[in-house]
Write a protein that holds these residues in place. Sequence first.
Motif, PDB file in Angstrom:
ATOM      1  N   PRO A   1      40.981  40.017  41.616  1.00 12.71           N
ATOM      2  CA  PRO A   1      40.667  41.026  40.851  1.00 12.71           C
ATOM      3  C   PRO A   1      41.195  41.725  39.896  1.00 12.71           C
ATOM      4  CG  PRO A   1      40.014  41.359  43.430  1.00 12.71           C
ATOM      5  CD  PRO A   1      40.872  39.976  43.457  1.00 12.71           C
TER       6      PRO A   1
ATOM      7  N   ASP B   1      35.834  42.710  39.007  1.00  9.74           N
ATOM      8  CA  ASP B   1      35.742  41.855  39.849  1.00  9.74           C
ATOM      9  C   ASP B   1      34.855  41.227  39.314  1.00  9.74           C
ATOM     10  OD1 ASP B   1      37.765  39.387  41.428  1.00  9.74           O
ATOM     11  OD2 ASP B   1      35.232  39.266  41.246  1.00  9.74           O
TER      12      ASP B   1
ATOM     13  N   LEU C   1      33.724  42.159  44.458  1.00  8.53           N
ATOM     14  CA  LEU C   1      34.620  43.070  45.311  1.00  8.53           C
ATOM     15  C   LEU C   1      34.456  42.884  46.559  1.00  8.53           C
ATOM     16  CD1 LEU C   1      35.652  45.593  42.940  1.00  8.53           C
ATOM     17  CD2 LEU C   1      37.540  44.459  43.113  1.00  8.53           C
TER      18      LEU C   1
ATOM     19  N   ASP D   1      38.575  40.772  46.898  1.00 14.01           N
ATOM     20  CA  ASP D   1      37.434  40.606  46.125  1.00 14.01           C
ATOM     21  C   ASP D   1      36.288  39.113  47.335  1.00 14.01           C
ATOM     22  OD1 ASP D   1      37.816  37.786  45.836  1.00 14.01           O
ATOM     23  OD2 ASP D   1      38.692  37.343  43.273  1.00 14.01           O
TER      24      ASP D   1
END
Length: 451
Positions: A44, A67, A72, A124
């Motif tokens: 991310p 992301d 995420l 993520d």
Amino acid sequence: MNKDTSLNKKRSTPKLPLGGLLAVIILLALAAGLFMIFRDTTPPVVTITPDAQQLGKESIVTVTVQDPGSGLRSLDIYAVQNGQRSPLAVKAYPGGIMQDEETITLAKSNLAEGEFTIEVTARDASLYPFGAAGLVKLEKSYSLDLTPPRIYVESPVNNLNQGGAGLMIYALSEEAAKTGIQLGERFFPAYLQPGASGGRFLYYCMFAHPWDVPAQDFKPFIIAADSAGNSARRSFNYHTNPRAFRSDRINLSDGFMEKTIPEFQGLVPNEGSLLDQYLYINNEIRKQNRAKLVEFSRQTSPVMLWSGTFVRLPNAANRARFADARDYMYQGKKVDHQTHLGLDLASTQQAPVPAGNDGRVVYADFLGIYGNVVVIDHGLGLQSLYAHLSSVAVGPGDMVTKGQIIAHTGATGLAGGDHLHYGITVAGIPTQPIEWWDGTWIKHNITSKIQ
């Protein structure tokens, strides 16, 4: 029949063995798994704002995380101070989202004054390798300042006249990001003086009791804000004398408007009657011009450039006075009302105009209702204005001395005849010019405070 049967047998598709079909399924599942693992190998993206290192109690820290790949999974925000970690935001995203933003209000935190660090961990939903590629940590250090500036008044006596000016001297416990005197919506900036000592920073502030503020409504106070956003305000002792201003009538004629309006070509809508166009100039352009005077006032020296009394246009008779309330009459009817915010001085035609005092020219050009204008900065937001000029002998940036000839009188702008409109502004607010011709007034209200 036998021939057709043998032909059909030749055209039939051979069946895939069971083991081969299983191998294809495994390969497809492996490909899908590899796709899931390798489809997002980028962690991310995290940003922490503001970039300023110094923060105050009312400051807000914003954490943005995104992301666009697998989305995420979690976000953890901690404040670290003196070895202690305090959670500010701990979030999980079971469904997965692509972006989130968290705002942290420091006033609601338990942080003490001093250094601290914002620590952010974001994950993520990626699998490669085992989620390690989808983890990012970011830190940013700040200093928390919870103490507002302290204000020390150095000018215990402040006498003003309605329409007039004054000088306040005060000190602060720290250098301010913004400080001055606030009066309603009007603000008079203060200027830091050289040579701070004893932990005190000295400021000079020229301010005014505007002509249009009744004495009972004149309630100024000092404000100061530091770079962290902490602010303080303080009242101070003052006495102000109410003043009554004259009333006047200006009779408008078609001949005068026909002569005047062409000078404003390109500034006035070419529609309506002569009167409509004149009223546009007298109202809208007047407002624009006065706003420009406030802009000019920001182009000022932080220290005084002038000394002694200001000089006056020689051998000139007083005509219109400061703050005259003017009713504009046309064909016997009142069509407008304005306030005359300067002195009209009449001498011979195209009389030489001296600079009122030492200073630097900040403007020398056409300025709407004022016609050809010179504006001189004398420091601390104090400026003198010379209007309706027929010619100008100086330009922006020129340093001039008291009595130096800078222009000649004329009848440009909304002038009805050859004269000088002389004005004094403080932070762009017009004030009574006569005060600056009075050595006793200057001594009691300005120079004695500085000494």
